[in-house]
Design a protein around this motif. Structure first.
Motif, mmCIF file in Angstrom:
data_model
loop_
_atom_site.group_PDB
_atom_site.id
_atom_site.type_symbol
_atom_site.label_atom_id
_atom_site.label_comp_id
_atom_site.label_asym_id
_atom_site.label_seq_id
_atom_site.Cartn_x
_atom_site.Cartn_y
_atom_site.Cartn_z
ATOM 1 N N VAL A 1 58.657 23.051 -7.866
ATOM 2 C CA VAL A 1 58.067 22.464 -6.656
ATOM 3 C C VAL A 1 57.076 23.445 -6.034
ATOM 4 C CG1 VAL A 1 58.545 21.634 -4.309
ATOM 5 C CG2 VAL A 1 60.058 20.985 -6.189
ATOM 6 N N ALA A 2 57.464 24.720 -6.013
ATOM 7 C CA ALA A 2 56.598 25.738 -5.418
ATOM 8 C C ALA A 2 55.250 25.813 -6.122
ATOM 9 C CB ALA A 2 57.291 27.098 -5.459
ATOM 10 N N CYS A 3 55.242 25.383 -7.380
ATOM 11 C CA CYS A 3 53.992 25.379 -8.150
ATOM 12 C C CYS A 3 53.263 24.034 -8.034
ATOM 13 C CB CYS A 3 54.260 25.683 -9.617
ATOM 14 S SG CYS A 3 55.012 27.290 -9.872
ATOM 15 N N GLY A 4 53.748 23.189 -7.138
ATOM 16 C CA GLY A 4 53.050 21.929 -6.894
ATOM 17 C C GLY A 4 53.473 20.773 -7.795
ATOM 18 N N ASP A 5 54.634 20.887 -8.442
ATOM 19 C CA ASP A 5 55.092 19.843 -9.362
ATOM 20 C C ASP A 5 55.768 18.718 -8.580
ATOM 21 O OD1 ASP A 5 56.548 18.265 -11.206
ATOM 22 O OD2 ASP A 5 56.637 19.957 -12.609
ATOM 23 N N ARG A 6 55.106 17.586 -8.499
ATOM 24 C CA ARG A 6 55.646 16.499 -7.679
ATOM 25 C C ARG A 6 56.825 15.790 -8.341
ATOM 26 N NH1 ARG A 6 51.063 12.858 -5.449
ATOM 27 N NH2 ARG A 6 49.501 14.493 -5.625
ATOM 28 N N ARG A 7 56.851 15.804 -9.652
ATOM 29 C CA ARG A 7 58.025 15.184 -10.312
ATOM 30 C C ARG A 7 59.272 16.008 -10.032
ATOM 31 N NH1 ARG A 7 57.790 13.428 -16.366
ATOM 32 N NH2 ARG A 7 59.859 12.702 -15.799
ATOM 33 N N ALA A 8 59.094 17.313 -10.030
ATOM 34 C CA ALA A 8 60.227 18.175 -9.677
ATOM 35 C C ALA A 8 60.670 17.884 -8.247
ATOM 36 C CB ALA A 8 59.843 19.641 -9.827
ATOM 37 N N PHE A 9 59.691 17.665 -7.386
ATOM 38 C CA PHE A 9 60.047 17.371 -5.992
ATOM 39 C C PHE A 9 60.833 16.067 -5.886
ATOM 40 C CE2 PHE A 9 59.260 15.536 -1.768
ATOM 41 C CZ PHE A 9 59.836 16.532 -0.996
ATOM 42 N N GLU A 10 60.459 15.088 -6.700
ATOM 43 C CA GLU A 10 61.204 13.822 -6.677
ATOM 44 C C GLU A 10 62.668 14.041 -7.077
ATOM 45 O OE1 GLU A 10 59.076 10.923 -8.966
ATOM 46 O OE2 GLU A 10 57.353 10.985 -7.615
ATOM 47 N N LEU A 11 62.874 14.927 -8.034
ATOM 48 C CA LEU A 11 64.252 15.222 -8.454
ATOM 49 C C LEU A 11 65.006 15.960 -7.352
ATOM 50 C CD1 LEU A 11 63.573 16.248 -12.171
ATOM 51 C CD2 LEU A 11 64.499 14.076 -11.326
ATOM 52 N N VAL A 12 64.300 16.853 -6.665
ATOM 53 C CA VAL A 12 64.925 17.536 -5.524
ATOM 54 C C VAL A 12 65.278 16.502 -4.461
ATOM 55 C CG1 VAL A 12 64.496 19.142 -3.596
ATOM 56 C CG2 VAL A 12 63.791 19.759 -5.918
ATOM 57 N N VAL B 1 53.699 14.076 1.194
ATOM 58 C CA VAL B 1 53.659 15.208 0.260
ATOM 59 C C VAL B 1 52.346 15.201 -0.533
ATOM 60 C CG1 VAL B 1 54.627 15.863 -1.993
ATOM 61 C CG2 VAL B 1 56.110 15.743 0.028
ATOM 62 N N SER B 2 51.885 13.997 -0.872
ATOM 63 C CA SER B 2 50.674 13.899 -1.705
ATOM 64 C C SER B 2 49.444 14.430 -0.976
ATOM 65 C CB SER B 2 50.454 12.448 -2.148
ATOM 66 O OG SER B 2 50.042 11.674 -1.032
ATOM 67 N N ARG B 3 49.524 14.563 0.343
ATOM 68 C CA ARG B 3 48.366 15.093 1.064
ATOM 69 C C ARG B 3 48.734 16.335 1.880
ATOM 70 N NH1 ARG B 3 49.376 12.880 6.088
ATOM 71 N NH2 ARG B 3 50.625 10.993 6.019
ATOM 72 N N THR B 4 49.806 17.022 1.467
ATOM 73 C CA THR B 4 50.225 18.225 2.192
ATOM 74 C C THR B 4 50.047 19.465 1.329
ATOM 75 O OG1 THR B 4 51.852 16.981 3.474
ATOM 76 C CG2 THR B 4 52.163 19.358 3.361
ATOM 77 N N ARG B 5 49.291 20.384 1.832
ATOM 78 C CA ARG B 5 49.093 21.665 1.140
ATOM 79 C C ARG B 5 50.356 22.500 1.211
ATOM 80 N NH1 ARG B 5 44.078 24.197 -0.112
ATOM 81 N NH2 ARG B 5 45.061 26.222 0.110
ATOM 82 N N GLN B 6 50.624 23.213 0.144
ATOM 83 C CA GLN B 6 51.810 24.073 0.129
ATOM 84 C C GLN B 6 51.460 25.490 0.547
ATOM 85 O OE1 GLN B 6 52.764 22.902 -4.031
ATOM 86 N NE2 GLN B 6 54.850 22.743 -3.234
#
Lengths: 199, 236
Positions: free
Chosen positions: A31-42, B70-75
């Motif tokens: 997730v920290a690397c911007g992986d949205r699929r990982a975020f969905e699992l989280v 999330v799709s429009r939020t910078r990390q």
């Protein structure tokens, strides 16, 4: 490290470490690397605890959704700040959730309105125990809460489940400040030992 | 407050049950207390178990909203130097060094959050910490008849005060709470608050004897247009 999200990755016999119970910490790295699929699992793993914790404190479903959304987006935004040396991912995430829930009830409720809730003190404990229903975690927490003294349990639940500050808890229970602080600590330590929390 | 008193705040801190002033003091203390961090970890995990036991399936719309935002939020990028900063906290630390430590708290906190301070509204402020930990700091707890409560912490030696207020009556968006330093001369504006809760650092107290709060237009005024909704005496 193999990609745990590749098609069919879970069908192979080569299970990666990411399939282990500590998967949430590994997912957060993705997730920290911007992986949205990982975020969905989280999300799948933490949205229930996050939503339930906030709902218990905030009570109002519409506001609970707002606070839960803020919390979960914060997990996305700040995933890189999670440090496994400081605790589990669930503890990190629920700390964020609880903090926000408490902030919400304190900002919404004027002092007088909060005091009116004092009338409900007697019922707080029953309410918690009712909500802590059948699942294993709930059973364990209920059993451990049941092992506390009345004052320990009320100090703990009025703070964690109802979002009161400890001076407010002292006022509600009509005991000195120092007593409440001690009971909160005793209660948490007993719960920690009873739940077998890894330190 | 001594170290023992501070340690007794560990459990209320874990439960988010400290008042704003105490939370700030305690977080400041955490930067100097390695054993606290250790114990805090176990208590945080325990508190989390209380939350896990409350798990409830959220409405499906929550997922849609979160994914959309999330799709429009910078990390945030990973922290640089995201490590313990205990290294410098050696026994026999000279006083001067401790004073310097207070000033650089903000920097240290970037490496030490124990989960609770990552909220942007919670960034520690070294100026505020200095007031809260000043040797002559005096606390004034107050409760307002019209609803609301707070704490005023005054350090005459620093010529500053910190006020935190909670649960004030709601005001329209076109209005704000304005703080004033009141003394022998004309009232001096000391900051605006647009919410029913908040905190302000008050500087240059000088000969002020009271803090007052009025309701003014949202952008603030240079002289109060109405009687204060409350005043507090500044000790010292």
């Amino acid at each position: 490290m193999s990609d745990p999200f590749a098609e069919g990755a879970r069908d192979t016999s080569q299970q990666t470490e990411d399939d282990a119970p500590e998967g949430l910490a590994a997912l957060l790295q993705y997730v920290a690397c911007g992986d949205r699929r990982a975020f969905e699992l989280v999300y799948e793993q933490v949205s229930g605890p996050v939503y339930g914790t906030i709902l218990r404190v905030v009570r109002d479903p519409a506001q609970t959704e707002e606070v839960a959304q803020e919390t979960l987006v914060q997990v996305w935004r700040e995933a890189s700040r999670f440090d496994p040396l400081r605790g589990s991912p669930m503890a990190w995430i629920l700390t964020l959730a609880h903090r926000r829930a408490v902030d919400r009830v304190r900002s919404v409720q004027a002092g007088s309105a909060r005091e009116q809730r004092a009338g409900y003190v007697e019922r707080e404990h029953d309410h918690v125990v009712e909500e802590v229903e059948t699942r294993l975690d709930r059973e364990r927490v209920r059993r451990c809460l049941g092992g506390l003294t009345g004052l320990q349990r009320e100090s703990l639940t009025l703070a964690y489940y109802s979002g009161y500050t400890y001076p407010e808890v002292a006022g509600l229970l009509n005991v000195p400040l120092g007593t409440v602080k001690t009971r909160m600590r005793d209660a948490l330590i007993r719960m920690r030992d009873c739940l077998g929390v890894d330190r | 407050m001594n170290a023992h008193d501070m340690h007794s705040l560990l459990a209320p801190y874990t439960l988010h049950a400290l008042t704003d002033v105490e939370r700030r003091r305690f977080e400041h203390h955490l930067t100097e207390c390695e054993s606290c961090a250790e114990e805090l970890r176990g208590l945080n995990e325990t508190a989390a178990m209380l939350g896990v036991a409350l798990s409830r399936r959220p409405p499906a719309v929550l997922r849609e909203r979160v994914m959309e935002e999330v799709s429009r939020t910078r990390q945030l990028p990973p922290r640089v130097g995201n490590h313990r900063r205990w290294r410098w906290n050696l026994p026999g630390t000279p006083l001067l060094f401790l004073a310097a430590a207070a000033v650089i708290t903000a920097v240290l906190f970037t490496g030490f959050t124990v989960f609770s301070s990552s909220d942007q509204v919670r960034h520690p402020d070294p100026q505020i910490d200095a007031v809260l930990s000043a040797s002559d700091a005096r606390d004034v707890e107050f409760r307002l008849a019209g609803g609301g409560s707070g704490t005023l912490v005054v350090s005459r030696s620093l010529n500053k005060a910190f006020i935190t207020m909670d649960g004030l009556p709601a005001i329209p968006a076109t209005r704000a709470y304005e703080l004033w330093l009141l003394g022998p001369g004309t009232p001096r504006p000391a900051g605006l608050m647009h919410d029913t809760r908040g905190s302000r650092l008050l500087t240059a107290l000088d000969d002020a004897t009271q803090v007052g709060v009025t309701v003014e237009r949202a952008e603030g005024v240079s002289a109060p247009t109405s009687a204060p909704i409350f005043t507090l005496r500044l000790p010292g």
